[in-house]
Design an enzyme around this catalytic site. Structure first.
Site, PDB file in Angstrom:
ATOM      1  CG  MET A 113      -1.870  -1.200   1.244  1.00 52.09           C
ATOM      2  SD  MET A 113      -2.761  -1.398   2.804  1.00 52.09           S
ATOM      3  CE  MET A 113      -3.853   0.014   2.765  1.00 52.09           C
ATOM      4  CG  HIS A 114       0.852   3.389   2.487  1.00 48.70           C
ATOM      5  ND1 HIS A 114      -0.318   3.939   2.963  1.00 48.70           N
ATOM      6  CD2 HIS A 114       1.147   2.363   3.337  1.00 48.70           C
ATOM      7  CE1 HIS A 114      -0.704   3.299   4.046  1.00 48.70           C
ATOM      8  NE2 HIS A 114       0.159   2.331   4.288  1.00 48.70           N
ATOM      9  CG  ASP A 163      -0.213  -5.184   2.012  1.00 47.20           C
ATOM     10  OD1 ASP A 163      -0.862  -4.271   2.580  1.00 47.20           O
ATOM     11  OD2 ASP A 163       1.030  -5.195   1.979  1.00 47.20           O
TER      12      ASP A 163
END
Length: 504
Positions: free
Chosen positions: A81-82, A241
């Site tokens: 992520m991110h 995730d």
């Protein structure tokens, strides 16, 4: 028989699982890769490396399973992520992706707080600002690499790039979009207000934010030829995730907490309505089911701390199983040694990129096993720091499910039971994020009515449960107070070290 393929594009590697509709995993495959660190505090990966790993994993899954590709009904995706993938006007990556572990944008994080204010930021995004998030990364690039910023046509996240390569369709879904700090979490759409305040162009984001179980597109012919799959297999949007591991562990209703010890560590619990921490110590993200959310506490160095100890300090090839055998001989509390696992700074609940790792309480009587146990305990103390915020927000916890590589260690599961003072369960699931992605694919293609039904079919608890040991609970409660005070006592020193330029 029907099968579902789940693919997880992680930070250290890509994994794939082939699952039947009852949740049985027939085969899994993985390919490892590394993080590029061009400068201290930077963290990048080449998206094409993820794609090559994905192709190899799919090929291996098909080869090892010997399943007829016609029986594969759908493909689901999970991903780190991110981070940010930068695409040019030809929808090709023109530079490496800047991933979640990157720290270059700390001054931009401060700017966001100053520009928007914590209260309004909390209302809009439900999240604190952190380095490595797409929002702060874009601001850093705009300020420091304006030529590259002007080259951006679209920005997406890791798994979204893989899905684009599989289907030719560019898009984003709610769980990963939540992690960019550009989403209005409550309304599940891009925050035009926030983008306008920060002078970031809406046009570089995919137009619509989709729900995770929606079909995003269908497998392209050239990808079918490269992998051995059939052209036209539905590919669902998938999820970040953490949402996918939650689905893989059946964490899809309130009251069930997942405690994940992987490279980083996460606490995750489902919410039926939008709830956020006004002090911005933890995250609120959209969950993978429509109209649901989740709280997440995230620490940066969980399993990574033990890996660091093994490779950088102990210089040993010993397995983690051997570590467990040694640690079992040491009493709870490591005879007074306490470890602060802030090797990459810390996210929840301190949001402090300047924090550093610390061993406290060492004496001549301590040896290798004490250090190993102290690291394992320190990681769980950091997770408990997040858990205290959950409790403060009046979140009820009925069950704790241990997940990630750390859950394979019975010692680490016992430490979690004792420090949380909660019974610890495990599911029979393996590779939970990839399995969650496969389950979501089943929802998208109609094998399951919804995600909750999919989890009832595919997720089963192990009989073994780890109960807290009363004596250990008492020891850890006392040590946790010292653990918390250590951070408070040292946080100004972390700043002073940074200012003096004594550390990276």
């Amino acid at each position: 028989m029907d099968y579902l393929l789940g693919i997880d594009i992680g930070t250290s590697g890509t994994k794939g699982v082939l699952m039947d509709r009852e949740g049985k995993i027939y085969v899994w495959a993985g390919r490892e890769y590394s993080i590029d660190i061009p400068q201290t505090g930077w963290a990048e990966q080449n998206p094409k490396m993820w794609w090559e790993a994905t192709i190899q994993v799919i090929r291996e899954v098909l080869k090892e399973s010997e399943v007829d590709p016609q029986q594969i009904r759908g493909i689901g995706l999970s991903g780190q992520m991110h981070g940010t993938v930068f695409l040019d006007k030809n929808l090709q990556p023109f530079r490496p992706a800047i991933i979640w572990a990157d720290h270059r944008s700390s001054s931009q994080c401060e700017f966001i707080y100053q520009k928007i204010g914590k209260e309004r930021l909390a209302e809009l995004t439900g999240n604190p600002v952190a380095t490595g998030f797409m929002c702060s990364t874009l601001l850093w690039m705009k300020e420091n690499q304006p030529e590259e910023f002007n080259q951006i046509h679209k920005v997406i996240l890791a798994k979204d790039y893989i899905r684009y390569r599989l289907t030719g369709n560019l898009g984003v879904e709610v769980t990963d979009a939540s992690s960019t700090l550009l989403l209005d979490i409550k309304r599940r759409c891009w925050s035009e207000e926030l983008l306008d305040i920060l002078s970031l162009p809406l046009k570089i984001l995919p137009e619509e934010v989709h729900e995770s179980q929606e079909v995003a597109g269908y497998l392209l012919l050239d990808v079918a030829r490269d992998t051995g799959l059939l052209e036209g297999i539905p590919v669902v949007y998938g999820g970040g995730d953490q949402s996918m591991q939650a689905v893989g562990n059946g964490v899809v209703r309130p009251g069930i907490l997942s405690s994940t010890i992987g490279t980083g560590g996460q606490l995750f619990i489902t919410l039926e309505k939008f709830t956020y921490d006004p002090k911005l110590r933890i995250h609120t993200f959209c969950h993978a089911m429509p109209n649901t959310y989740h709280l997440q506490g995230a620490i940066l160095s969980a399993g990574l701390s033990l890996k660091w100890l093994r490779e950088n300090i102990l210089h040993t090839p010993d397995s983690y199983r051997i570590f467990d055998e040694e640690v079992e001989k040491i009493r709870a509390g490591s005879e007074g040694v306490i470890f602060l696992p802030y090797l990459l700074g810390e996210r929840s609940p301190y949001m402090n990129p300047q924090a550093k790792g610390v061993f406290f309480g060492l004496s001549l009587k301590h040896h290798r096993a004490h250090l190993i146990r102290a690291v394992m305990e320190g990681v769980v103390f950091a997770l408990r720091d997040c858990l205290e915020v959950f409790k403060e927000l009046d979140v009820k916890i009925e069950r704790v499910i241990a997940s990630g590589g750390g859950a394979k260690s019975r010692v680490w599961r016992q430490i979690q039971a004792d420090i949380f003072n909660k019974e610890i369960s495990m599911t029979q699931s393996t590779e939970q994020a990839a399995k969650g992605a496969a389950t979501l694919a089943g929802v998208g293609v109609g094998i399951y009515k919804d995600t909750e039904e999919g989890c009832k079919k595919t997720v089963k608890l192990k009989e073994e449960k780890i109960k807290p040991i009363a004596e250990n609970v008492d020891i850890y409660n006392k040590q946790f107070e010292i653990y918390k005070s250590l951070y408070q006592d040292l946080k100004e020193d972390f700043k002073r070290l940074k200012r003096k330029g004594n550390i990276a």
